[in-house]
Enzyme design. Sequence first.
Site, short mmCIF file in Angstrom:
data_model
loop_
_atom_site.label_atom_id
_atom_site.label_comp_id
_atom_site.label_asym_id
_atom_site.label_seq_id
_atom_site.Cartn_x
_atom_site.Cartn_y
_atom_site.Cartn_z
N GLY A 65 0.87 -1.34 -0.03
CA GLY A 65 -0.14 0.04 -0.03
C GLY A 65 0.86 1.33 0.02
N CYS A 66 0.29 2.35 -0.29
CA CYS A 66 0.90 3.64 -0.46
C CYS A 66 1.58 4.10 0.88
CB CYS A 66 0.08 4.71 -1.06
SG CYS A 66 -1.34 5.15 -0.68
#
Length: 308
Positions: free
Chosen positions: A113-114
């Site tokens: 995920g970012c």
Amino acid sequence: MATRIFIDGAAGTTGLEIRERLEGRSEFELLLLDESQRKDAGARKTALSEADIAILCLPDDAAREAVSLAEGTGTRIIDASSAHRVSEGWTYGFPEIVGHEKIAGARLVSNPGCYPTGFIALVAPLVRAGLVPADWPMTVNAVSGYSGGGKALIERFESEGAPAFRAYGFDMEHKHRPEMKLHSGLEHDVIFAPSVVPAYRGMIVEVPLHLGAMSTGACADDLRNSLAQFYAHSPVIAVRDKADLAEMTLEVSAAPSDAMELFVFGNEGGWHARLVARLDNLGKGASGAAIQNLNIMCGLDETAGLKL
């Protein structure tokens, strides 16, 4: 022979960026569905079976469905959703943390995920080095551009009367938390405070640490030096020198980038520290990471097609 790639979910923000990056590369042949077939399970299953590698840019449930459709095909998968980031049998697609060789030989790769990309990049090496205790209660504060929030959030921020700041995750159940804990080697869940601002892309992830309360005796310089050594040979992640930090303020850039910068700020004596990662939520936080993983899985230069 070109590697056949199917992007399932090529109409979304991440999928569109990946497609644009791959269209001009001779190493790959893109298998494309027209608009009428995009959500057709039969057409998707055929494309998944014909591809050498499928990149899933889908909501979690749709990504799980795609994996089921691909069962028995031997197709390798890069999943950009959060559906499999802590799942058994999946390789976590963060080569700087898990090792390039694991990704090179994996069939199932889950893109980070970012927000976790910034957090794990800062914390995991320090926990491994023993400079930060694995049982330390971690807090992460983060701000992102709105492009990572999906179509509804993009429309909200691009409409009249858009919010100047949006904080969320107050139920303490954000889906990124298990990923942060597991892949950083932590014993406790993370207190995660995410927010969104009216910028299309870009991200700053910060982890404040009270080093003076830890038993390790580490100071801010120790943490910075350890991170610099850990990422010394990375073409993607850079640790900024102490000399660069004087009087520094950090801004989120609107320019696309697949690089990530790490900073360690400390007070006099170094007993208080602010660990900061600056990245593009659509770059190293999404499509750039998928391209990097794809390159590694295909035995190519990991930076091919990256914007560094």
